[in-house]
Design an enzyme around this catalytic site. Structure first.
Site, mmCIF file in Angstrom:
data_model
loop_
_atom_site.group_PDB
_atom_site.id
_atom_site.type_symbol
_atom_site.label_atom_id
_atom_site.label_comp_id
_atom_site.label_asym_id
_atom_site.label_seq_id
_atom_site.Cartn_x
_atom_site.Cartn_y
_atom_site.Cartn_z
ATOM 1 N N LYS A 107 0.870 -1.185 0.000
ATOM 2 C CA LYS A 107 0.000 0.000 0.000
ATOM 3 C C LYS A 107 0.895 1.219 0.000
ATOM 4 O O LYS A 107 2.014 1.182 0.521
ATOM 5 C CB LYS A 107 -0.877 0.008 1.257
ATOM 6 N N ASP A 147 -6.938 4.096 -4.909
ATOM 7 C CA ASP A 147 -7.389 4.041 -3.519
ATOM 8 C C ASP A 147 -8.042 5.410 -3.253
ATOM 9 O O ASP A 147 -8.492 6.058 -4.202
ATOM 10 C CB ASP A 147 -6.184 3.754 -2.602
HETATM 11 N N1 GLU Z 1 -7.157 0.008 -3.016
HETATM 12 C C1 GLU Z 1 -7.912 -1.184 -3.184
HETATM 13 C C2 GLU Z 1 -7.970 -1.989 -1.899
HETATM 14 O O1 GLU Z 1 -7.785 -1.467 -0.828
HETATM 15 C C3 GLU Z 1 -7.487 -1.988 -4.398
HETATM 16 C C4 GLU Z 1 -6.117 -2.559 -4.377
HETATM 17 C C5 GLU Z 1 -5.719 -3.169 -5.711
HETATM 18 O O2 GLU Z 1 -6.559 -3.301 -6.582
HETATM 19 O O3 GLU Z 1 -4.530 -3.493 -5.854
HETATM 20 O O4 GLU Z 1 -8.290 -3.141 -1.895
#
Ligand code: GLU
Length: 420
Positions: A107, A147
């Site tokens: 992340k 995100d």
């Molecule tokens: N930000 C999204 C999550 O928290 C998607 C992450 C992604 O698709 O890699 O799941």
């Protein structure tokens, strides 16, 4: 006085530790999982429209890559902190393992309020961020995604910058560096709505377990961004009545049901759903405590805490956001028999279709929407049942069960790889 733990990093360390203990895993598993494998902090310079130069702090946390490349979103938000980014990367490890996609957890974030920047400034900032991140990411290493306050346009700038920097062109080799891209630039159909679709699929499964159905159910949605907005639209399409919705500016309520698409259009045009007229104004606090069948918190962390959990009247909570419920609140909700579909299961549809996007990029062959949605449906239903069965077998709540399923999968692979 005992104060409630609100630091998401401490919360998820505790959640993982409890799962390791309950599964009777060797101490080495928690020793590895208790922190990210790598944490990157960069200062990102950008030339502003007025010619001045500003720098923004950027982070990427790479929690664990036992199952596959690190995977997870990049958020642009003024409140981003290293601990929050780390916690969110832990949750991605768990989330990917719950739905059984071959990814680890990552992340990232930039400490910035993109709403205060022009589009050109956001583009230059995103490209500059990618120049700093490029040595640490890549389709087989770490693949960011949208995100909070990032979208497909931001992903397009990031992917383009990466492809230009590495000379990967835009064939199959570089495109998987980020997912959630626009459809005409390597994106997957169905990715934008995927998180919300997964929420609705898992909520339907939970409703079946308690003898209810979506048809005619009343719904309140906190947050009307990509996740909350589409969750509301899909809930209405599935026959539910969305009576309340909110964003950072406040909420709206109509007992006859809100026209979710119209509210979405008003939000897109004016920047807030509070500009939708045919509804009564409510606060975010009132929305959370509303007497509805389904509550979908789809905003940010720590919204349902020990302060308001006792007042929640919903029968089912489907966590579209990451970390909306604190552990203390979880205990209170369990006592009042609120059925919680936890974030690491409920919102895993996003990363699942990100995985499909990456597969399609690697293949250079693209699926239609029906194929994407069918595969998503199967993965989400299977994951729901894996977690539900674990919760019945171990007599734990759905969140604890999801941790048990996921930590076991990660630990097994770490063992087979010889890490523990
Ligand atoms: N930000 C999204 C999550 O928290 C998607 C992450 C992604 O698709 O890699 O799941």
């Amino acid at each position: 006085m005992v104060t409630e733990e609100l630091n998401p990093l401490k919360i998820c360390q505790r959640q993982i530790k409890e799962a390791c203990e309950q599964l009777g895993l060797s101490a080495g598993v928690y020793e590895i999982l208790k922190q990210p494998q790598q944490f990157i902090e960069v200062s990102v310079p950008v030339k502003m429209d007025d010619g001045s130069v500003k720098t923004y702090l950027g982070y990427r946390s790479q929690h664990n890559n036992a199952l596959g490349p690190y995977k997870g979103g990049l958020r642009y938000h003024p409140d981003v902190t290293p601990d929050e980014v780390k916690a969110l990367s832990f949750w991605m490890t768990i989330k990917c393992a719950v739905v059984n996609v071959p990814y680890g957890g990552g992340k990232g974030g930039l400490v910035v309020d993109p709403r205060e920047l022009s589009d050109d400034e956001v583009e230059r900032l995103s490209r500059s961020f990618m120049r700093k991140l490029a040595p640490f990411v890549g389709p087989d290493i770490d693949s960011p995604a949208p995100d909070v306050f990032t979208n497909s346009q931001v992903m397009a700038w990031l992917a383009d910058e990466y492809c230009q920097l590495t000379g990967s062109g835009t064939g199959t080799s570089g495109m998987g560096v980020v997912t959630g891209k626009p459809i005409n630039f390597g994106g997957s159909v169905g990715r934008t709505e995927a998180t919300s679709r997964g929420c609705i699929v898992t909520t339907k499964e939970m409703l079946k377990k308690i003898g209810m159905s979506m048809e005619g159910a009343t719904v309140a949605v906190q947050g009307y961004g990509n996740v909350g907005g589409y969750a509301a639209i899909l809930a209405e399409e599935a026959g539910a009545k969305v009576v309340a919705a909110s964003d950072v500016y406040g909420g709206i309520y109509n007992s006859d049901g809100l026209p979710t698409k119209e509210v979405w259009e008003v939000t897109a045009e004016t920047g807030s759903l509070t500009n939708y007229d045919n509804a009564q104004s409510i606060t975010n606090e009132e929305l959370l405590e509303m007497d509805v069948d389904i509550l979908i918190p789809a905003a940010i962390e720590n919204q349902i805490t020990s302060a308001n959990a006792g007042n929640i009247k919903a029968t089912v909570i489907c966590e579209g956001a990451n970390g909306p419920t604190t552990p203390e609140a979880d205990e209170i909700l369990a006592q009042s028999d609120v059925a919680v579909v936890p974030d690491i299961l409920a919102n895993a549809g996003g990363v699942t279709v990100s995985y499909f996007e990456w597969v399609q990029n690697n293949y250079g062959y693209y699926w239609d929407e029906e194929e994407v949605n069918e595969r998503l449906q199967k993965i989400m239903v299977d994951a729901f049942h894996d977690v539900y069965e674990m919760s019945q077998k171990q007599k734990v709540n759905m969140r604890q069960a999801a941790y048990l399923v996921a930590v076991k999968r990660v630990a097994d692979v770490m063992e087979v790889r010889g890490w523990v």
